[in-house]
Design a protein around this motif. Sequence first.
Motif, PDB file in Angstrom:
ATOM      1  N   UNK A  61       0.812  -1.222   0.000  1.00 24.96           N
ATOM      2  CA  UNK A  61       0.000   0.000   0.000  1.00 24.96           C
ATOM      3  C   UNK A  61       0.844   1.270   0.000  1.00 24.96           C
ATOM      4  N   UNK A  62       0.749   2.042  -1.066  1.00 23.95           N
ATOM      5  CA  UNK A  62       1.379   3.352  -1.114  1.00 23.95           C
ATOM      6  C   UNK A  62       2.836   3.375  -1.523  1.00 23.95           C
ATOM      7  N   UNK A  63       3.499   2.231  -1.594  1.00 26.37           N
ATOM      8  CA  UNK A  63       4.930   2.231  -1.924  1.00 26.37           C
ATOM      9  C   UNK A  63       5.197   2.745  -3.332  1.00 26.37           C
ATOM     10  N   UNK A  64       4.162   2.713  -4.199  1.00 26.87           N
ATOM     11  CA  UNK A  64       4.355   3.223  -5.561  1.00 26.87           C
ATOM     12  C   UNK A  64       4.701   4.714  -5.558  1.00 26.87           C
ATOM     13  N   UNK A  65       4.217   5.452  -4.552  1.00 26.44           N
ATOM     14  CA  UNK A  65       4.524   6.889  -4.480  1.00 26.44           C
ATOM     15  C   UNK A  65       5.995   7.108  -4.096  1.00 26.44           C
ATOM     16  N   UNK A  66       6.513   6.246  -3.238  1.00 28.78           N
ATOM     17  CA  UNK A  66       7.935   6.316  -2.892  1.00 28.78           C
ATOM     18  C   UNK A  66       8.795   5.970  -4.106  1.00 28.78           C
ATOM     19  N   UNK A  82       7.974   6.473  -7.247  1.00 29.55           N
ATOM     20  CA  UNK A  82       7.926   7.637  -8.146  1.00 29.55           C
ATOM     21  C   UNK A  82       8.944   8.689  -7.708  1.00 29.55           C
ATOM     22  N   UNK A  83       9.065   8.886  -6.406  1.00 30.43           N
ATOM     23  CA  UNK A  83      10.031   9.840  -5.882  1.00 30.43           C
ATOM     24  C   UNK A  83      11.466   9.451  -6.151  1.00 30.43           C
ATOM     25  N   UNK A  84      11.724   8.125  -6.294  1.00 30.41           N
ATOM     26  CA  UNK A  84      13.089   7.657  -6.566  1.00 30.41           C
ATOM     27  C   UNK A  84      13.624   8.188  -7.894  1.00 30.41           C
ATOM     28  N   UNK A 114       5.449   9.629   1.466  1.00 31.07           N
ATOM     29  CA  UNK A 114       6.080   8.517   0.740  1.00 31.07           C
ATOM     30  C   UNK A 114       6.870   9.041  -0.462  1.00 31.07           C
ATOM     31  N   UNK A 115       6.299  10.012  -1.189  1.00 35.70           N
ATOM     32  CA  UNK A 115       7.004  10.586  -2.340  1.00 35.70           C
ATOM     33  C   UNK A 115       8.274  11.301  -1.884  1.00 35.70           C
ATOM     34  N   UNK A 116       8.171  12.087  -0.797  1.00 34.45           N
ATOM     35  CA  UNK A 116       9.340  12.812  -0.266  1.00 34.45           C
ATOM     36  C   UNK A 116      10.421  11.835   0.179  1.00 34.45           C
ATOM     37  N   UNK A 117      10.020  10.762   0.866  1.00 34.11           N
ATOM     38  CA  UNK A 117      10.988   9.744   1.282  1.00 34.11           C
ATOM     39  C   UNK A 117      11.646   9.106   0.067  1.00 34.11           C
ATOM     40  N   UNK A 118      10.854   8.933  -1.006  1.00 33.36           N
ATOM     41  CA  UNK A 118      11.397   8.358  -2.238  1.00 33.36           C
ATOM     42  C   UNK A 118      12.427   9.257  -2.897  1.00 33.36           C
ATOM     43  N   UNK A 119      12.172  10.578  -2.895  1.00 34.89           N
ATOM     44  CA  UNK A 119      13.131  11.530  -3.481  1.00 34.89           C
ATOM     45  C   UNK A 119      14.457  11.491  -2.724  1.00 34.89           C
ATOM     46  N   UNK A 120      14.373  11.571  -1.394  1.00 35.26           N
ATOM     47  CA  UNK A 120      15.594  11.534  -0.571  1.00 35.26           C
ATOM     48  C   UNK A 120      16.309  10.198  -0.753  1.00 35.26           C
ATOM     49  N   UNK A 121      15.527   9.128  -0.792  1.00 35.47           N
ATOM     50  CA  UNK A 121      16.093   7.797  -1.012  1.00 35.47           C
ATOM     51  C   UNK A 121      16.808   7.719  -2.356  1.00 35.47           C
ATOM     52  N   UNK A 122      16.241   8.382  -3.379  1.00 35.71           N
ATOM     53  CA  UNK A 122      16.858   8.371  -4.701  1.00 35.71           C
ATOM     54  C   UNK A 122      18.197   9.086  -4.730  1.00 35.71           C
ATOM     55  N   UNK A 123      18.265  10.240  -4.065  1.00 36.64           N
ATOM     56  CA  UNK A 123      19.531  10.989  -3.992  1.00 36.64           C
ATOM     57  C   UNK A 123      20.577  10.148  -3.263  1.00 36.64           C
ATOM     58  N   UNK A 124      20.212   9.669  -2.077  1.00 39.01           N
ATOM     59  CA  UNK A 124      21.140   8.861  -1.286  1.00 39.01           C
ATOM     60  C   UNK A 124      21.519   7.577  -2.023  1.00 39.01           C
TER      61      UNK A 124
END
Length: 244
Positions: free
Chosen positions: A73-78, A80-82, A129-139
């Motif tokens: 549930x919802x992990x698709x938004x994370x 997308x942020x990646x 979730x999207x914000x966490x995905x963006x930060x996760x993508x940078x890291x």
Amino acid sequence: MFELIAPTTLLLASIIIFFGALTQSLIGFGLAVVASPLLYIVDPDLVPAPVIIMGFTISLLTLFRERGALEFNGLQYALLGRIPGGFLGAALLIFAPQPILGLAIAGIVAAAVILSLMKFNLVVNRKSLFAAGVISGVFGNIAAIGGPPLAILLSGKDASQFRAALSAFFIFSSTIALAILAVTGLLELKQLWLSLLLLPSVILGYLVAGRLVGRVDKNKTRSMTLVLCSISALVLTIKSLIEL
């Protein structure tokens, strides 16, 4: 023909990857947090692509074990942020000199340790979730360390659900990260060969963890992991500052 890796370097890298895979299989994340700073000291070519591939492998194995607890549930938004986060991380890899990258990796590990020690009660929704995905993508694309932002957000889940959710996220996010590295010219054939050489260490770490999961204290394992990460981040910081 390129020279792959010295035998002593391969042995050191294999030991580091084994303990990273063991940690991630037990607590849900940690392979990259444990391995990236140490591997960068051993050989910078081992970060980020081989660590991302190792993370993909251990996540696949862990998800197979915990598949009954998976809630997507919802992990698709994370995920997308990646994508935008991953391109930002790749840009830093292209333009930053090696000592600066070393300091960036050490800083990411230190931030992951500090955030892991703090207690957050964050709302899990599309935006977070999207914000966490963006930060996760940078890291993730700088140091292959994409786990902590999402791990903090999902910390309210029970152990099996936590491991399953993070493993599912890592499988898809690692694929995104590798695609971005390939598109930006940062994924080389040498790194794929190095990944194959390190693969047995991942499998061994997973098998050992399978015998320990449920019998080891998760909090003690986590504490030991954070101590090791702090030491490795400090060593990498000193090494990078000397090379500046």
